[in-house]
Design an enzyme around this catalytic site. Structure first.
Site, PDB file in Angstrom:
ATOM      1  N   ARG A  75      10.334 -17.102 -29.043  1.00 28.20           N
ATOM      2  CA  ARG A  75       9.884 -16.626 -30.348  1.00 28.20           C
ATOM      3  C   ARG A  75      11.080 -15.870 -30.938  1.00 28.20           C
ATOM      4  NH1 ARG A  75       6.308 -11.330 -28.652  1.00 28.20           N
ATOM      5  NH2 ARG A  75       6.528 -10.984 -30.673  1.00 28.20           N
ATOM      6  N   ARG A  76      11.136 -15.365 -32.040  1.00 34.02           N
ATOM      7  CA  ARG A  76      11.852 -14.508 -32.469  1.00 34.02           C
ATOM      8  C   ARG A  76      13.307 -15.036 -32.767  1.00 34.02           C
ATOM      9  NH1 ARG A  76      10.449  -8.381 -30.472  1.00 34.02           N
ATOM     10  NH2 ARG A  76       8.716  -8.046 -31.895  1.00 34.02           N
TER      11      ARG A  76
ATOM     12  N   HIS B 217      -0.951  -1.932 -26.612  1.00 39.59           N
ATOM     13  CA  HIS B 217      -2.401  -2.627 -26.704  1.00 39.59           C
ATOM     14  C   HIS B 217      -3.490  -1.994 -27.116  1.00 39.59           C
ATOM     15  CE1 HIS B 217      -4.567  -6.209 -25.491  1.00 39.59           C
ATOM     16  NE2 HIS B 217      -5.913  -5.412 -25.178  1.00 39.59           N
TER      17      HIS B 217
ATOM     18  N   HIS C  20      -0.824 -16.539 -30.514  1.00 35.07           N
ATOM     19  CA  HIS C  20      -2.019 -16.100 -29.855  1.00 35.07           C
ATOM     20  C   HIS C  20      -2.290 -14.888 -30.801  1.00 35.07           C
ATOM     21  CE1 HIS C  20      -4.793 -13.744 -27.426  1.00 35.07           C
ATOM     22  NE2 HIS C  20      -3.876 -12.565 -27.478  1.00 35.07           N
ATOM     23  N   PHE C  21      -1.371 -13.930 -31.410  1.00 32.49           N
ATOM     24  CA  PHE C  21      -1.741 -12.879 -31.947  1.00 32.49           C
ATOM     25  C   PHE C  21      -1.972 -13.167 -33.547  1.00 32.49           C
ATOM     26  CE2 PHE C  21       2.875 -11.689 -31.537  1.00 32.49           C
ATOM     27  CZ  PHE C  21       3.322 -11.730 -33.049  1.00 32.49           C
ATOM     28  N   HIS C  22      -1.472 -14.198 -33.765  1.00 33.87           N
ATOM     29  CA  HIS C  22      -1.465 -14.529 -35.121  1.00 33.87           C
ATOM     30  C   HIS C  22      -3.081 -15.105 -35.278  1.00 33.87           C
ATOM     31  CE1 HIS C  22       2.436 -14.338 -36.344  1.00 33.87           C
ATOM     32  NE2 HIS C  22       2.165 -14.503 -37.573  1.00 33.87           N
TER      33      HIS C  22
ATOM     34  N   TYR D 137      -6.569  -2.850 -30.670  1.00 31.91           N
ATOM     35  CA  TYR D 137      -8.334  -2.413 -30.899  1.00 31.91           C
ATOM     36  C   TYR D 137      -8.369  -1.572 -31.854  1.00 31.91           C
ATOM     37  CZ  TYR D 137      -8.974  -5.203 -26.679  1.00 31.91           C
ATOM     38  OH  TYR D 137      -9.021  -6.099 -25.924  1.00 31.91           O
TER      39      TYR D 137
END
Lengths: 543, 180
Positions: free
Chosen positions: A429-430, A215, A366-368, A219
């Site tokens: 995914r994947r 995580h 989400h992370f894209h 950041y």
């Protein structure tokens, strides 16, 4: 040109070259997952591509962007030469060597393990060693950043460290903590296994160690964007930073709360208890605080700029902002994406609701959106802001930059909104291909095509971005902005700040305590649970 | 811009209260769901040896699939392996509490069941366990959702949920189905 500026140019060009290649791969992957027949599609090609896309975006773009921008901030915000430039250049070369090793192993077909380190599936040891070299380069950078701030404090006793540098060092300190988990996993577990020295591996332990990093690394990627929010956007808008203290607090909160929270990636894992999952979820909820504080402070700073420019009324100041300036436009678009991405993140971290979305397309979307959208659009804005000061040139018109930012925003929304929806429908995914003969999956087809269209828009934007960067080298116009200060002044610039808000000694102690509380038992339990080991599965054809 | 330092501080404190309130509401909602509705992640910390999975214990071939024990407890056991599930289909009754148990002899896998909130990682060395109640009948897709090698995209199973009346285990308490 100074060492720091040459370093910045070298790092940022490497970062954005990797980014451009990875964009091409990403679009092809979305094509492969769509109902349309994609060229060159085999399982091997697809997972090679996913591995390369992930490594390029998550490790190369980010690490070299953070390092290059850090060198720039250390020189310009502190107003003194960068210390240890030779070590910085050496670190850059080590980083390039590491990237080259990763490229050779990935495209040589001995590292199709994706960009996450989840043994017992194990790649060539040279893939991991290459990535360790990239991390080693970043450690040298951390040391140089800490030394630069310490040197400035010696020369300016009692004065507050400029916010941009304070935030950069917060990131360096956080990154040293962050990389402990993955380094332990690689050095003690994965690399010995990849060389064939170990036949078995404790998978529960390796996943827990990787989660330590998983995580906070996000950041690490994000903080340059927040530095731009706090120190560059208010200046570009013609205003002032609402509160310097709030900025310091935000970066301190990131340092503290981004670390003891990684287990929210393990909610669906069988090797950890609900107690520690719940504890780390609670700490994850607290990491929403610095983001919400930032939304407030930056909006207030922008309001100051809008009102100084004659904006009236409750919302009139928004229209009065100089949206034609790329930094202001990118900040607005980044905030818009942050609302969606942050909302999605709250769902991911809710330890009950996570079961609905874990390992579905929701997570990828989400992370894209939050990284590729909010963070990367600010990388573009940072590049546009600092490049004239690196080359001394600027294009006559900023229109192509604005078009590029809008295309990136539109492409990211078109890519990720249907992708979120597909995740909620259960799309996982994947995978390289879907069996569209299945009626459940057939219904997903049109939405995957929309996402694919979003990917194409993003590719166009990425191409335009590279073209825009080249313009800074080709343009004839002299950049007057090179003379303008880049960093915003606070409404009330602090004359002095408490030691706790001017350094990290106290906060490191707090991080240590929190990490022992959050990760001490979950890691130590591996030694008394003594779970049976899994057999190493090497993908490099060596057994 | 004549904003006094004190006014700035007051506005920030007000906002901090809003932030604290928001986070508190979210935490209370999650706690409520966890304690009252028992919505918790799968966390049973139970080990199993991946090397002997197929030779001894509950994951040998004759124990796979759905079975009912003497107490009426319904449990489905599956092995996730590169690149298939054994068995390929599991039969379960609707509207009954069921337990799903998974283990892997090789690499990390994971499953979800489309249209439900059944989701777990399958980590070699550990047994993954999910309790659920299926409310809709029909064939549900259960893909492997963690990358497990080049055949990953072809790895899926079927969960066949039938009305309670049609769920008829054989004399030994087992129920099986064939994937279409």
């Amino acid at each position: 040109m100074t060492h720091a500026r040459r370093l910045t140019l070298a790092h940022l060009w490497l970062a954005f070259a990797a980014f451009a290649v990875a964009c091409v791969l990403g679009v092809w992957q979305m094509w492969a997952r769509s109902p349309l027949p994609a060229p060159l599609l085999t399982a091997n090609a697809y997972f090679t591509s996913v591995t390369a896309h992930g490594v390029a975006m998550a490790y190369v773009l980010t690490t070299f962007m953070v390092m290059g921008f850090g060198y720039y901030v250390a020189e310009t915000a502190l107003g003194r030469p960068l210390p240890f430039p030779r070590i910085a250049w050496l670190a850059f070369l080590v980083g390039i060597l590491g990237v080259a090793m990763a490229v050779v192993t990935i495209f040589g077909g001995t590292a199709t393990v994706l960009f996450t380190f989840y043994p017992p599936l194990t790649a060539s040891p040279w893939f991991y060693i290459g990535l360790v070299l990239v991390v080693a380069a970043s450690w040298a950078w951390c040391g140089i950043m800490i030394a630069a701030m310490a040197g400035w404090k010696r020369e300016n006793p009692g004065r507050p460290v400029p916010l941009a540098m304070f935030a950069t060092v917060a990131n360096a300190v956080m990154w040293l903590w962050t990389t402990v988990g993955v380094s332990a996993e690689l050095v003690f577990q994965v690399i010995p296994a990849a060389f064939g020295w170990n036949l078995g591996i404790d998978v529960g332990l390796s996943r827990t160690l990787f989660s330590w990093t998983l995580h906070a690394i996000v950041y690490f990627w994000l903080i340059p964007s927040y530095i731009a929010f706090y120190t560059m956007a208010p200046q570009a808008a013609g205003g002032r930073l609402y509160s310097d203290t709030m900025g310091r607090l935000t970066f301190i909160l990131f340092l503290i709360y981004s670390l003891p929270v990684g287990m929210h990636h393990l909610f669906m894992d069988p090797q950890q208890s609900n107690a520690f999952k719940f504890l780390q979820m609670s700490l994850t909820a607290l990491v929403a605080a610095p983001t919400l504080l930032t939304v407030f402070t930056i909006t207030a700073s922008m309001e100051i700029a809008g009102r100084l420019r004659g904006g009236r009324g409750l919302f009139g100041w928004i229209a009065a902002l100089p949206w034609e300036r790329p930094m202001v436009l990118a900040t607005g678009l980044a905030f818009f994406m942050l609302w969606f991405g942050g909302g999605g993140g709250l769902i991911n971290m809710s330890y009950g609701m996570n079961a609905m979305v874990h390992n579905t397309s929701w997570v990828t979307a989400h992370f894209h959106l939050i990284f590729g959208g909010t963070v990367v659009i600010m990388y573009f804005a940072i590049a546009y802001a600092i490049w004239p000061t690196l080359t001394g040139r600027t294009p006559a018109s900023l229109k192509a930059q604005r078009v590029q930012l809008w295309l990136w925003f539109i492409g990211m929304m078109v890519l990720t909104l249907p992708w979120h929806y597909l995740g909620l429908q259960g799309q996982w995914r994947r995978v390289a291909t879907f069996n569209y003969a299945d009626p459940i999956i057939a219904a997903w087809g049109p939405w995957v095509l929309v996402s694919f269209a979003g990917g194409l828009i993003l590719l166009a934007s990425a191409g335009l971005f590279i073209w825009n960067l080249l313009e800074f080298h080709r343009a004839r116009a002299v950049a007057f902005s090179a003379l303008r200060p880049l960093y915003a002044v606070a409404v009330h610039p602090p004359a002095r700040v408490p030691a706790a808000l001017n350094g990290f000694a106290l906060w490191n102690v707090l991080v240590l305590v929190l990490m022992i509380a959050a990760y001490g038992y979950p890691i130590a339990q591996a030694f008394w649970i003594n779970a049976p080991q899994a057999i190493i599965h090497r993908v490099d054809g060596r057994g | 811009m004549a904003v006094s330092e004190e006014a700035i501080l007051r506005s920030e404190l007000r906002w901090t209260i809003v932030v604290t309130g928001t986070i508190t509401v979210i935490m209370v909602a999650i706690l409520y769901a966890g304690i009252v509705h028992h919505i918790n992640p799968p966390s049973n910390i139970e080990t199993v040896d991946p090397k002997t999975l197929h030779l001894t214990g509950e994951f040998t071939e004759e124990n796979l699939g759905t079975s009912i024990d003497a107490g009426g407890q319904i449990t489905a056991r599956m092995v996730a392996t590169q690149f298939a599930f054994q068995p390929q289909c599991i039969l379960l009754p609707a509207n009954k509490r069921v337990t799903l148990r998974f283990a892997s002899p090789d690499v990390i896998h994971g499953i979800l069941v489309t249209g439900t909130n059944v989701n777990t990682m399958i980590v070699p060395g550990y047994v993954s366990q999910v309790h659920t109640v299926f409310t809709r009948t029909g064939d549900l897709l259960m893909p492997c959702h963690e990358y497990c090698g080049l055949g990953h995209s072809q790895m899926w199973a079927t969960v066949r949920v039938v009305p309670e009346a049609e769920f008829k285990p054989d004399g030994s308490g087992r129920a099986l189905c064939d994937a279409r």
